[in-house]
Design a protein around this motif. Structure first.
Motif, PDB file in Angstrom:
ATOM      1  N   PRO A  27     -29.824  -2.914   6.576  1.00  0.00           N
ATOM      2  CA  PRO A  27     -29.678  -2.988   8.035  1.00  0.00           C
ATOM      3  C   PRO A  27     -31.061  -3.067   8.675  1.00  0.00           C
ATOM      4  O   PRO A  27     -31.967  -2.323   8.284  1.00  0.00           O
ATOM      5  CB  PRO A  27     -28.970  -1.668   8.389  1.00  0.00           C
ATOM      6  N   ALA A  28     -31.250  -3.972   9.620  1.00  0.00           N
ATOM      7  CA  ALA A  28     -32.584  -4.191  10.197  1.00  0.00           C
ATOM      8  C   ALA A  28     -32.691  -3.782  11.656  1.00  0.00           C
ATOM      9  O   ALA A  28     -33.717  -4.034  12.288  1.00  0.00           O
ATOM     10  CB  ALA A  28     -32.973  -5.657  10.039  1.00  0.00           C
ATOM     11  N   ASN A  29     -31.649  -3.147  12.187  1.00  0.00           N
ATOM     12  CA  ASN A  29     -31.690  -2.671  13.563  1.00  0.00           C
ATOM     13  C   ASN A  29     -31.780  -1.154  13.575  1.00  0.00           C
ATOM     14  O   ASN A  29     -31.220  -0.481  12.707  1.00  0.00           O
ATOM     15  CB  ASN A  29     -30.441  -3.110  14.334  1.00  0.00           C
ATOM     16  N   LYS A  56     -23.567   2.360  15.122  1.00  0.00           N
ATOM     17  CA  LYS A  56     -22.929   1.095  15.483  1.00  0.00           C
ATOM     18  C   LYS A  56     -23.458   0.650  16.836  1.00  0.00           C
ATOM     19  O   LYS A  56     -23.624   1.460  17.752  1.00  0.00           O
ATOM     20  CB  LYS A  56     -21.410   1.261  15.550  1.00  0.00           C
ATOM     21  N   LEU A  57     -23.734  -0.638  16.957  1.00  0.00           N
ATOM     22  CA  LEU A  57     -24.202  -1.172  18.227  1.00  0.00           C
ATOM     23  C   LEU A  57     -23.091  -1.095  19.267  1.00  0.00           C
ATOM     24  O   LEU A  57     -21.929  -1.379  18.975  1.00  0.00           O
ATOM     25  CB  LEU A  57     -24.664  -2.618  18.061  1.00  0.00           C
ATOM     26  N   ASN A  58     -23.459  -0.705  20.476  1.00  0.00           N
ATOM     27  CA  ASN A  58     -22.495  -0.590  21.564  1.00  0.00           C
ATOM     28  C   ASN A  58     -22.292  -1.966  22.202  1.00  0.00           C
ATOM     29  O   ASN A  58     -23.142  -2.447  22.947  1.00  0.00           O
ATOM     30  CB  ASN A  58     -23.006   0.412  22.605  1.00  0.00           C
ATOM     31  N   VAL A 111     -25.712  10.983  19.210  1.00  0.00           N
ATOM     32  CA  VAL A 111     -24.285  10.861  19.515  1.00  0.00           C
ATOM     33  C   VAL A 111     -23.680   9.690  18.751  1.00  0.00           C
ATOM     34  O   VAL A 111     -22.600   9.790  18.157  1.00  0.00           O
ATOM     35  CB  VAL A 111     -24.075  10.679  21.041  1.00  0.00           C
ATOM     36  N   GLN A 112     -24.373   8.553  18.749  1.00  0.00           N
ATOM     37  CA  GLN A 112     -23.889   7.366  18.041  1.00  0.00           C
ATOM     38  C   GLN A 112     -23.869   7.595  16.535  1.00  0.00           C
ATOM     39  O   GLN A 112     -22.905   7.235  15.850  1.00  0.00           O
ATOM     40  CB  GLN A 112     -24.785   6.177  18.387  1.00  0.00           C
ATOM     41  N   LYS A 113     -24.925   8.198  16.029  1.00  0.00           N
ATOM     42  CA  LYS A 113     -25.038   8.438  14.589  1.00  0.00           C
ATOM     43  C   LYS A 113     -23.947   9.379  14.090  1.00  0.00           C
ATOM     44  O   LYS A 113     -23.364   9.181  13.019  1.00  0.00           O
ATOM     45  CB  LYS A 113     -26.416   9.016  14.270  1.00  0.00           C
ATOM     46  N   ASN A 114     -23.664  10.424  14.868  1.00  0.00           N
ATOM     47  CA  ASN A 114     -22.691  11.443  14.466  1.00  0.00           C
ATOM     48  C   ASN A 114     -21.276  11.141  14.954  1.00  0.00           C
ATOM     49  O   ASN A 114     -20.364  11.943  14.740  1.00  0.00           O
ATOM     50  CB  ASN A 114     -23.127  12.818  14.983  1.00  0.00           C
ATOM     51  N   ASN A 115     -21.122   9.994  15.639  1.00  0.00           N
ATOM     52  CA  ASN A 115     -19.822   9.612  16.191  1.00  0.00           C
ATOM     53  C   ASN A 115     -19.235  10.747  17.022  1.00  0.00           C
ATOM     54  O   ASN A 115     -18.052  11.098  16.913  1.00  0.00           O
ATOM     55  CB  ASN A 115     -18.856   9.223  15.066  1.00  0.00           C
ATOM     56  N   ASP A 116     -20.076  11.326  17.857  1.00  0.00           N
ATOM     57  CA  ASP A 116     -19.704  12.485  18.676  1.00  0.00           C
ATOM     58  C   ASP A 116     -18.934  12.021  19.913  1.00  0.00           C
ATOM     59  O   ASP A 116     -19.530  11.650  20.925  1.00  0.00           O
ATOM     60  CB  ASP A 116     -20.971  13.239  19.075  1.00  0.00           C
TER      61      ASP A 116
END
Length: 203
Positions: A27-29, A56-58, A111-116
């Motif tokens: 993954p490069a982002n 995941k990208l929003n 938040v994004q990483k932990n799917n919070d």
């Protein structure tokens, strides 16, 4: 061939890390800390195809200023740290202009990483009031290293060494766990036994 030793002993800009990730099918982002994580996983034996993006990208439609409130979810709602959110915070704090803080961006990525899916705008405001809650993480350490290295290269003393980046890495390793880990010239003297091997006239 990229090795763990080479990777750990060299400094890479974000663009360099992205190029490495693309070269090896990773993954490069993401942030520098996230890109570092992908590369280190691969170097420790994880197959590139098994290394998934940490966030995941929003891609949802962005919320408008009028759609944002304290209970707005930070995840899966369309909330983003953009001009509409800036307007909301400026109105909330009664300011003519509002500038996002680094702690807010770090919180959003967490938040994004932990799917919070419980975190809300209210939590972002809480972070503004207590930014120390997000300081001790891998991303913050990346920023600190960047600042340390920048100041290291402002000191002409680095020219006395064959491999300055190894000197910087050695000094950083010696001080990074302390609360005050900025570079200053006195570190050259204090930790000279650790770095003298890199001196140009060392025998």
């Amino acid at each position: 061939m990229l090795t763990i030793e080479y990777f750990n002993n060299h400094y890479f800009y974000k663009k360099d890390l992205q190029n490495l990730c693309r070269k090896y099918g990773l993954p490069a982002n993401g942030t520098k800390a996230e890109l570092n994580d992908y590369i280190l996983k691969m170097l420790h034996g994880v197959l590139p195809k098994d290394i998934k993006p940490l966030r995941k990208l929003n891609k949802q439609r962005s919320l408008q200023f009028s759609e944002i409130n304290l209970d707005t979810k930070l995840l899966h709602s369309g909330f983003k740290l953009n001009n509409e959110a800036r307007k909301y915070f400026a109105n909330y704090f009664h300011l003519s202009n509002f500038h996002f803080k680094k702690s807010m961006a770090i919180k959003m990525r967490a938040v994004q990483k932990n799917n919070d899916d419980r975190a809300t705008v209210k939590d972002l405001i809480a972070i503004l009031n207590n930014p120390s809650k997000v300081i001790n993480n891998s991303e913050e350490h990346t920023y600190q290293w960047n600042h340390f290295l920048r100041d290291f290269y402002k000191d002409d003393a680095y020219k006395d060494f064959n491999t300055p980046i190894k000197v910087a890495a050695t000094l950083w390793k010696a001080v990074r766990d302390y609360r005050l880990s900025e570079y200053h010239h006195a570190l050259m003297t204090k930790y000279y036994p650790l770095i003298k091997q890199y001196k140009k006239d060392a025998k």
